[in-house]
Design a protein around this motif. Structure first.
Motif, PDB file in Angstrom:
ATOM      1  N   TYR A 225     -99.510 -72.078 -66.709  1.00 42.47           N
ATOM      2  CA  TYR A 225    -100.575 -71.047 -67.165  1.00 42.47           C
ATOM      3  C   TYR A 225    -101.755 -72.043 -67.743  1.00 42.47           C
ATOM      4  O   TYR A 225    -101.565 -72.874 -68.618  1.00 42.47           O
ATOM      5  N   HIS A 227    -105.061 -71.951 -70.085  1.00 40.62           N
ATOM      6  CA  HIS A 227    -105.727 -71.104 -70.800  1.00 40.62           C
ATOM      7  C   HIS A 227    -107.144 -71.121 -70.728  1.00 40.62           C
ATOM      8  O   HIS A 227    -107.955 -70.185 -70.956  1.00 40.62           O
ATOM      9  N   LYS A 231    -105.718 -68.231 -65.528  1.00 39.36           N
ATOM     10  CA  LYS A 231    -104.898 -68.167 -64.603  1.00 39.36           C
ATOM     11  C   LYS A 231    -103.592 -69.184 -64.400  1.00 39.36           C
ATOM     12  O   LYS A 231    -103.737 -70.220 -65.130  1.00 39.36           O
ATOM     13  N   TYR A 232    -102.586 -68.658 -63.675  1.00 42.00           N
ATOM     14  CA  TYR A 232    -101.598 -69.722 -63.395  1.00 42.00           C
ATOM     15  C   TYR A 232    -101.998 -70.738 -62.365  1.00 42.00           C
ATOM     16  O   TYR A 232    -102.308 -70.106 -61.259  1.00 42.00           O
ATOM     17  N   THR A 298    -104.495 -70.537 -57.472  1.00 43.89           N
ATOM     18  CA  THR A 298    -103.965 -69.979 -58.705  1.00 43.89           C
ATOM     19  C   THR A 298    -103.743 -68.488 -58.470  1.00 43.89           C
ATOM     20  O   THR A 298    -104.060 -67.852 -57.352  1.00 43.89           O
ATOM     21  N   CYS A 301    -101.036 -63.226 -62.674  1.00 43.24           N
ATOM     22  CA  CYS A 301     -99.930 -63.051 -63.188  1.00 43.24           C
ATOM     23  C   CYS A 301     -98.936 -62.498 -61.914  1.00 43.24           C
ATOM     24  O   CYS A 301     -99.568 -62.361 -60.902  1.00 43.24           O
TER      25      CYS A 301
END
Length: 406
Positions: A225, A227, A231-232, A298, A301
């Motif tokens: 992730y 910050h 996004k991951y 990306t 979740c």
């Protein structure tokens, strides 16, 4: 997004190491000289059972083997890593951790790995020692009192653990912030932003001091992730697709418009046929971002899994359930279970009162309209939200503690 290298090169390598893969392509009228990933078939759980898991145990020197849940035949899955696979996995984890720590890296001297078994656990100490930390590990099977005692004596700057273990530590420790932990990395289960914020507050750190990572025993490191992006971000060496559920299996129900099933092709994995490998994890808002001038894939979740591992899993989002509970209860430790046709959410919390229970139940139905529809259509008989007793130990076999991702 451009592929890391020609797909043909990776297909040929996988074909040499896994002859059944080349034979399977030939049966489908395909050849290893492909130019586009989309030309290749999906490697589903059924394909792996008939090919990869059906092959006799490998005996090449230098292989690591990890055994996981059984196949439909009852035989346990054996997943192999070569020495180069392990080296690339360790390098990917180190890069991810170092990028996240950034200028805070010098303040981290000691790291403790407190997690389950498997690949992530077995490589954790090596990763931290290569990063220059004093590192140690603790078995997840130890009583929670031993976890607390080890944190008190070792006093790690960085804790690497699973969300359910961190839940247990936070619930059992009189003052989690007293441990002096500066950074926390989690792996293995869903960790919503609300859960991360609540946990950061309890440990006396910022939400940005928690890094949620995603991986699997089949692929290795998959994403972490960001910050900054919210996004991951996919690890380098991977190419991802987010496909409609019906494209994976016509029997699957359609997903939300912004959701897709994550399918991965790895250019750094050799002892597993990770070419259009179906993870069965459902991701939201999949797209490509430019990060430091480089296109990176990306997603926002992982909402749930679909397929045979979790009944009703095509409809019920564990991510959304956890998000709702943590909105109302900041010290929640929860388990979600589907028993028969009833959805049960069991919450352990010192602050949860009876008045909140009905509010949470209604909020889950509002947050996930599919649940309301399933109740109306009698697919589910209803939602039961219950409170655990203060001294109750929540079982690890429930869905929330299940290895959604690792």
């Amino acid at each position: 997004m451009t592929l890391a290298m020609p797909i043909q090169q990776q297909v040929e390598l996988i074909g040499k190491l896994h002859p059944w893969y080349t034979e399977w392509l030939a049966q489908l009228g395909l050849h290893t000289s492909v130019q586009n990933v989309a030309e290749l078939p999906l490697v589903t759980s059924e394909v792996l059972e008939q090919g990869y898991y059906a092959v006799s145990s490998r005996t090449e020197p230098g292989l690591s083997v990890y055994r996981t849940s059984g196949t439909s035949s009852g035989k346990r899955k054996s997943i192999y890593y070569s020495e180069s696979d392990d080296e690339r996995y360790i390098d990917a984890k180190m890069t991810s951790f170092q990028e996240w720590l950034g200028s805070d890296l010098p303040s981290v001297r000691k790291a403790l790995a407190d997690m389950g078994t498997g690949h992530a656990a077995s490589t954790a100490v090596t990763i931290f020692e290569k990063m220059g930390f004093v590192a140690d590990s603790l078995s997840f099977s130890s009583p929670i009192e031993e976890h607390i005692a080890r944190l008190d004596t070792f006093k790690p700057d960085l804790l690497y653990t699973m969300p359910s273990i961190l839940d247990g530590i936070a619930a059992a420790a009189p003052a989690p912030s007293a441990f002096g932990i500066k950074k926390i990395i989690v792996v293995g289960e869903i960790a919503t932003l609300e859960w991360q914020a609540n946990m950061a507050e309890r440990f006396g750190i910022q939400r940005s001091d928690i890094l949620d990572t995603y991986g699997s025993i089949e692929i290795g490191a998959i994403a972490a992730y960001s910050h900054e992006l919210g996004k991951y971000v996919l690890s380098e060496g991977l190419f991802a697709e987010a496909l409609p559920a019906e494209q994976i299996d016509p029997s699957f129900s359609p997903l939300q418009e912004n959701e897709g099933v994550l399918v991965l092709t790895s250019f750094v994995r050799s002892m597993f046929p990770a070419i259009r490998f179906v993870t069965y994890d459902v991701v939201r808002d999949f797209e490509t971002h430019i990060v430091n001038g480089v296109p990176r894939q990306t997603f926002r979740c992982i909402s749930k899994r679909i397929g045979s591992e979790l009944k009703h899993g095509e409809k019920i989002s564990l991510y959304d359930i956890e998000e709702v509970v943590n909105r109302y209860v900041h010290d929640a430790e929860l388990r979600v279970r589907i028993s028969g046709n009833k959805l049960a959410v069991h919450i352990k919390s010192k602050t949860l009162d009876e008045a909140m229970i009905e509010t949470i139940q209604q909020a889950i139905e509002v947050k996930i309209p599919e649940i309301g529809e399933m109740i109306q259509n009698r697919i589910l008989s209803g939602i039961v939200v219950t409170k655990a007793t203060d001294n109750e130990q929540l079982e690890r076999g429930a869905v929330k503690a299940k290895k959604i991702y690792s």
